[in-house]
Design a protein around this motif. Structure first.
Motif, PDB file in Angstrom:
ATOM      1  N   ASN B 183      16.075  12.730   3.616  1.00 42.71           N
ATOM      2  CA  ASN B 183      16.987  13.241   4.492  1.00 42.71           C
ATOM      3  C   ASN B 183      17.035  12.001   5.791  1.00 42.71           C
ATOM      4  OD1 ASN B 183      15.518  13.531   7.174  1.00 42.71           O
ATOM      5  ND2 ASN B 183      14.696  15.453   6.055  1.00 42.71           N
ATOM      6  N   ARG B 184      18.046  12.340   6.511  1.00 43.91           N
ATOM      7  CA  ARG B 184      18.469  11.155   7.506  1.00 43.91           C
ATOM      8  C   ARG B 184      18.365  11.805   8.968  1.00 43.91           C
ATOM      9  NH1 ARG B 184      23.202  10.719   4.268  1.00 43.91           N
ATOM     10  NH2 ARG B 184      24.343  10.333   6.303  1.00 43.91           N
ATOM     11  N   LEU B 185      17.276  12.817   8.999  1.00 45.74           N
ATOM     12  CA  LEU B 185      17.557  13.650  10.119  1.00 45.74           C
ATOM     13  C   LEU B 185      16.236  13.034  11.009  1.00 45.74           C
ATOM     14  CD1 LEU B 185      18.017  17.025   8.090  1.00 45.74           C
ATOM     15  CD2 LEU B 185      19.567  15.719   9.324  1.00 45.74           C
ATOM     16  N   ARG B 186      16.596  13.200  12.400  1.00 46.07           N
ATOM     17  CA  ARG B 186      15.698  13.044  13.488  1.00 46.07           C
ATOM     18  C   ARG B 186      14.712  14.046  13.886  1.00 46.07           C
ATOM     19  NH1 ARG B 186      16.394   7.320  14.492  1.00 46.07           N
ATOM     20  NH2 ARG B 186      18.236   7.026  13.321  1.00 46.07           N
ATOM     21  N   LYS B 187      15.235  15.111  13.593  1.00 47.61           N
ATOM     22  CA  LYS B 187      14.499  16.605  13.899  1.00 47.61           C
ATOM     23  C   LYS B 187      14.802  17.372  12.526  1.00 47.61           C
ATOM     24  CE  LYS B 187      15.052  17.054  18.707  1.00 47.61           C
ATOM     25  NZ  LYS B 187      15.651  17.893  19.943  1.00 47.61           N
TER      26      LYS B 187
END
Lengths: 476, 476
Positions: B183-187
């Protein structure tokens, strides 16, 4: 098979503990903060130190009695509320609230799990340092719970999530053994990272009893601005521009939708609105800079550059720290205004940054096809984290949408999932999203989680039904 | 029981793979970079994609054949070198070296495990971004191996360890199942953090095949200074002063002991020394600032303030980027000078920051009681990470210390452990330190590691003998 935390078990357990350690569970331990769930428990244990936690867990492990570790009770996904036919023992860490030690030179603070976040922030400040975790419930949320759910908040953009602020942990494993992992090291490559496994496991793999936390220099110069942007897309381009110009000086970058201002005007008319006409979209930019810098200059420069690029068309820079506080008060009052209006459904989601603008557009279009609705979308844009909340059309109440609630929730989550996002950005899974995790989670990841859970908690006593659904978790 | 990667197994496996996927292992796969170990293998597999890795691991899992995942071969603890009586299959990721995608707006880059670090850095730079992981072997180390051992390097102070630069992973688990976690998620708080469990597990829990990596704005203004300090204690106070004044603008803060300069003068006399007389201690401070700032001003201001406080008594600020490079060249030539002199023992250790100065003093005194020795102590002071290397007295060679080597190593590790430090700061455990991990590691943590290992890799095929000693790991 789990067994209840009944009188016979409690009598045996009490023989190993000081006399006032066990008590009947007061109602506050059984309530979810928004009133969406009520739990049950055989008793609440109030240990004073890690050894007592160890005694309690060993007894529960041997007797197969379920355990719910309890912090400040502020979690929003029901991880702290026992459900179903089990009767758990609640282990509240509230008596373990000491700040054991502060090491200013090392930028480290060691807190017990029951320490309230605001007290940890104050402890850091007393030492001339900053503990940057900051969120709405900081006056009652406790460190253990904040780490158990890997809390987020407004400063993640700059300082990371809760997990990024932890150097070491002290944890009691499900069978009562104590892992003494409270190191104060910035680099330590000695085996698997149990720290990050425990953080975010929501009390299903052990009980965190203390943590060594990273502190930071306090930004000496602070400043904030509200800037009006045409669209979420423009807000993201403004973020990139701000990062290129100001680097890590940006402490927060919050998106505020126009509906938030409308709700604020309705629910809290005494709050001063920053712009005469409520804009469709604005951002709150917060800076924390070193002593040699000037926040107003930095924000004026950013605004001028953004104006040149057509990214902003209005703005106001805080002229004082009091005005900066006013901006933040506006932002932090939005959840209260939301409660006043009454949401049909609330979504704590995250998306890849470049999917945010398309998501907002597609979600709005899709919801409009379901029914007349209002959306208040705001959140931590720099982290790709939106609080996407759906409300009744003006003049209608939420009861009239009851039959649509599931459809709305499923539509939003499906779209988030399709676009590579997460159905839980910062609140966790708890019990409320455990079924969603089965629907949207990677099946191989879920199987690995289950294998780890069974390996560390073979009787499945730790917070049963949270994160992993109970039938998924243990098939005896 | 593990079975050898023999001709019969390879024949069966080759039927499921393109014809040139399996090869005889060239010597380079079997050598440790400093010549301290030589390994063996039945074959090397060179998969082109994650599906082929999956086929290979499933076959090994079913046949109980050991697997060593292989990156650039630059690891310093022997994790990549099969030992003992097993005959493993080496799975080299070198053909999976693509940068799959760069998302400049999101500050994300997706690289396959075989991508060389320097190529990832260049890919980020092409997009106007920074991938900050930086270390001596960046021209040959590959992303998969760097994550498997949670590499450190010179920019950890500012950007964190390798694990802190990862948003998501694609991993093949020991039984061949693929976890699609890119994924490319910060949270993203959806369940246990498998990402951090895989990172740092040194190929013992699965094979990382790709990673989504965090990028950063490139600091526009760069600068560096060498400052002479009286002691490691003064260096730490200088660090605190620098952090208070310049915040996250400090990219690196390296301690250099006088012995390093002496060794450089001997081994590389052509290198220009910064000071006429080699100081006992100096620090290299590197800054990366945003466009509106001036590095020379910042460093001059820091130096003046440090002089006021009696922390420094000489210094030189790089007048150009070329001179900055010269300072770094000096720092990065120290390991080569060390090799020229020939260490008796080398230690990659970390300590709580406030224990660094007392450690250096006590270690020096203790070693002097063992024998006449020289110590070259340098490292990433901001991270509490010292490379503490012990050398023969002038005029003697290391062979004459052979009988003392174990005693020296044990003395250093015992002292590190006593003072709350780590015996492996950034290199990992591999095979060289697996016994030390049993000696110094927390026994509860080790037991939990073993339980996780058994749960995810029930046949114990993944890198047997690395991190967890083989007899500890699997008792069939």
């Amino acid at each position: 098979m789990l067994r209840p935390c009944d009188a016979a078990f409690l009598e045996r357990l009490s023989a190993s503990l000081p006399s006032d350690t066990l008590a009947a569970p007061a109602p506050r331990y059984l309530e979810e903060p928004r009133g969406r769930m009520t739990g049950q428990a055989g008793a609440v244990a109030l240990p004073r130190n890690v050894e007592e936690v160890s005694v309690i867990l060993r007894a529960c492990h041997e007797a197969h009695v379920p355990v719910i570790a309890y912090g400040g009770g502020t979690g929003l996904v029901g991880a702290q509320v026992g459900q179903g036919d089990m009767l758990p023992l609640i282990v509240s860490l509230e008596r373990m609230s000491a700040i054991r030690q502060v090491y200013p030179t090392e930028n480290v603070l060691i807190a017990e799990a029951g320490a309230i976040l605001a007290d940890v922030q104050a402890g850091a400040e007393d030492a001339g340092r900053l503990f940057p975790l900051s969120l709405a419930s900081e006056g009652s949320a406790r460190i253990g719970g904040l780490l158990a759910c890997n809390a987020g908040g407004v400063n993640v953009l700059r300082y990371g999530n809760a997990r990024d602020l932890v150097l070491g942990l002290e944890v009691v494993l499900p069978d009562g053994r104590i892992w003494h992992g409270l190191n104060r090291l910035r680099k330590d490559n000695t085996g698997y990272d149990l720290r990050h496994l425990m953080i975010g496991s929501e009390g299903t793999l052990g009980v965190i009893t203390a943590a060594s936390l990273r502190l930071f220099s306090r930004p000496v110069v602070q400043g904030a601005a509200l800037m009006v942007v045409d669209s979420p897309e423009a807000a993201l381009r403004l973020l990139a521009l701000a990062q290129a110009r100001l680097g890590e000086g940006i402490s927060a970058f919050e998106l505020i939708g126009g509906m938030g201002l409308v709700f604020l005007a309705e629910a809290m008319p005494h709050l001063r609105q920053p712009f005469a006409a409520a804009p469709d979209w604005m951002v709150l930019i917060d800076l924390g800079l070193s002593a040699d810098r000037n926040a107003t200059d930095a924000l004026e420069g950013l605004f001028a550059a953004a104006l040149d690029q057509g990214l902003v068309h209005d703005g106001v820079i805080a002229a004082s720290l009091a005005q900066r506080k006013e901006f933040w008060n506006l932002r932090e009052s939005i959840p209260e205004a939301n409660r006043h209006i009454g949401a049909i459904s609330s979504h704590d989601i995250s998306l890849p940054l470049s999917a945010i603008a398309p998501f907002i557009e597609r979600a709005g279009q899709g919801l409009a096809q379901i029914e007349a609705l209002r959306v208040n979308c705001f959140g931590h844009l720099g982290d790709g984290n939106l609080h996407y909340n759906v409300f009744p059309a003006p003049g209608r109440d939420r009861a009239s949408y009851e039959s649509l609630r599931d459809r709305i929730k499923t539509f939003v989550h499906d779209l988030v999932h399709q676009m590579g996002g997460s159905i839980s950005a910062e609140h966790g899974i708890g019990r409320m999203k455990a079924a969603d995790l089965v629907t949207y989670g990677d099946p191989v990841k879920l199987a690995a989680m289950r294998a780890i859970k069974d390996a560390l908690d073979p009787h499945g006593i730790m917070n049963p039904g949270a994160v992993l659904m109970q039938q998924e978790m243990k098939r005896e």
